[in-house]
Design an enzyme around this catalytic site. Structure first.
Site, PDB file in Angstrom:
ATOM      1  N   GLU A 201       0.793  -1.240   0.000  1.00  0.00           N
ATOM      2  CA  GLU A 201       0.000   0.000   0.000  1.00  0.00           C
ATOM      3  C   GLU A 201       0.820   1.282   0.000  1.00  0.00           C
ATOM      4  OE1 GLU A 201      -3.293   0.196   2.651  1.00  0.00           O
ATOM      5  OE2 GLU A 201      -4.205  -1.609   1.812  1.00  0.00           O
ATOM      6  N   GLU A 389      -5.152  -8.302   0.178  1.00  0.00           N
ATOM      7  CA  GLU A 389      -5.836  -7.970   1.438  1.00  0.00           C
ATOM      8  C   GLU A 389      -7.309  -7.729   1.157  1.00  0.00           C
ATOM      9  OE1 GLU A 389      -4.593  -4.861   4.112  1.00  0.00           O
ATOM     10  OE2 GLU A 389      -2.471  -5.294   3.768  1.00  0.00           O
TER      11      GLU A 389
END
Ligand code: BGC
Length: 483
Positions: A201, A389
């Site tokens: 991320e 995720e």
């Protein structure tokens, strides 16, 4: 509580716009490899869970580990929920055997963990800590002994503090140090780890850590500085891809875990779908698009103007070093509709009444699990995609008998997995899914208040209790499907 920045705000902050040029037209419906209504996943689909080092390990002072920026940041009590830090977290450093047994009991096939860079290089670079790999060696051996496949993330936000003296990711020296650390990891681990993820991320830690200052290292830089930080991180990513390839055993694969903005058409008509595809490319211009295309889009650079990052052609080549797989982290949706003015799309605001999960930033939007992998595949012809995720926080409270009946998390997971299957049935090449997260853990600035696990952790006793959602996931894995 944690100030979570809605990830699409960055693009809007910049007044980002997009162009329809060079985009493929919406494809005709794909007949796919399955009958409509089939609720089974393809044979060999990889069911996993994910965690990250600082959020679960604890033992921050053991075996010669150096400080990370999260140690420093969370020790300022006002920075996190009631001053919580990761000193103990889930004590996974000592309890990894129990946690691996837990995964094994759930039938989990793959485990995505992250390495704490500061355990290996306490100063971020230079001398390797002689005991640095010991914990990961023990943990991997235990994992492989029960047949769980490890996916290793090299960076999940916990930069060695020592690298902040050079400005952290503000400096390309950090990208170089990351590359050296990645080379060391590949050499050391690739006899057991076949899949590496460079960075988790980029947008979240860059924006929250360097723009808004809500996460470590807590800086509030200008837009120009932040654009440069993001660029430097991507250079670090590209160098790490090359370092893993140059140092790992043959057959090792490497990718990234990106929380790409999941643009979804508000209504599934051709014009809104086309608009959402344009939006996918432009809203992700800063990370995924430049990685896949080797250039920043014209609109991204134009929108930034004088704030655009400085870069060389060689850096763009490094950034776009081909990946073996692309990891997508999928949480909240971004609703898009067609617009008659350039760039051809607009983001539709969500009303106050929009349904959200316990973490306020997490709007419910299973459609993103269909559209994000689909658009990524249509735009860039990706070989392998993993959902690196997906998950949700609930206000979990054990009943008098100690059960945790998190039906909202089950609703969330079932809905997202249904949409994932929809894409797979249309031949979108998603090979596996990592549920965030195995067990409740240190949720950054929300501390221990926000629970994302499918296992409940009593932080007083460290007792783990599988929640109802854990039982649900176990059943999905056993059936390799939703029914
Ligand atoms: C992060 C995790 C975090 C989760 C829930 C993800 O974006 O990678 O570290 O715990 O979101 O906030």
């Amino acid at each position: 509580m944690r100030v979570r920045i809605n990830r699409r705000d960055f693009g809007r902050l910049l007044g980002l716009s997009a162009s329809a040029a060079t985009l493929p037209a919406a494809g005709a419906p794909n007949p796919g490899n399955k009958m409509a209504g089939d609720r089974k996943f393809p044979a060999g689909f990889l069911w996993g869970t994910a965690t990250s080092a600082y959020q679960i390990e604890g033992a921050t002072g053991e075996d010669g580990r150096g400080l990370s920026i999260w140690d420093t940041f969370s020790r300022v009590k006002t920075n996190t929920y009631t001053g919580n830090n990761g000193d103990v977290a889930d004590d996974h450093f000592h309890r990894y055997r129990e946690d691996i047994a837990l995964m094994h009991g759930l039938g989990i096939k793959a485990y995505q963990f992250s390495v704490s860079w500061s355990r290996i290089f306490p100063e971020g670079k230079g001398a390797v800590n002689p005991c640095g790999w010991d914990f990961y060696d023990r943990m991997l051996d235990a994992l492989l002994a029960v047949g769980i496949e490890p996916f290793c993330t090299l960076y999940h936000w916990d930069l060695p503090q020592a690298l902040m003296s050079g400005g952290g990711w503000q400096s390309l020296d950090t990208a170089k140090a990351f590359s050296d650390y990645s080379a060391n990891a590949a050499k050391h681990l690739s006899d057991r780890v076949k899949n590496f993820i460079t960075i988790s991320e980029v947008s979240t830690f860059v924006d929250d850590g360097y723009l808004y200052g809500s996460d470590a290292p807590g800086l509030k830089l200008s837009n120009a500085q932040v654009a440069q930080v993001a660029h430097n991180v991507l250079v670090g990513h590209g160098l790490a891809v090359r370092a893993v390839r140059a140092n790992a055993r043959a057959g090792t694969k490497v990718g990234i875990a990106d929380n790409a903005v999941s643009t979804c058409p508000v209504i599934e008509t051709r014009e809104h779908i086309d608009a959402a595809r344009i939006a996918y490319r432009e809203e992700n211009a800063r990370v995924l698009t430049v990685i896949q295309e080797g250039r920043y889009t014209d609109h991204y650079l134009k929108a930034l103007g004088a704030d655009a990052p400085k870069f060389t052609a060689e850096e763009l080549q490094v950034i776009s070093t081909p990946l073996d797989f692309t990891g997508l982290n999928i949480y909240e949706p971004t609703w898009v509709r067609a617009s008659s003015t350039a760039p051809g799309y607009e983001v539709v605001d969500m009303p106050k009444s929009y349904p959200r999960m316990a973490a306020g930033w997490l709007e419910f939007g299973p459609d993103g699990m269909y559209w994000s992998p689909k658009f990524a595949h249509e735009l860039w012809k990706l070989k392998d995609i993993y959902i690196t995720e997906n998950g949700a926080a609930s206000w979990d409270v054990p009943t008098s008998t100690g059960e945790v009946l998190d039906t909202d998390r089950i609703l969330f997971l079932r809905s997202y997995l249904t949409q994932l299957l929809r894409g797979i049935n249309e031949c979108v090449p998603v090979k596996g899914y990592f549920l965030w997260t195995l067990m409740d853990n240190y949720e950054w600035t929300d501390g221990y208040a926000m629970r994302f696990g499918i296992t409940y952790v009593d932080y007083k006793t460290q007792k783990r209790t599988v929640k109802l959602s854990g039982e649900f996931y176990k059943e999905v894995i056993a059936r390799n499907g939703l029914a």
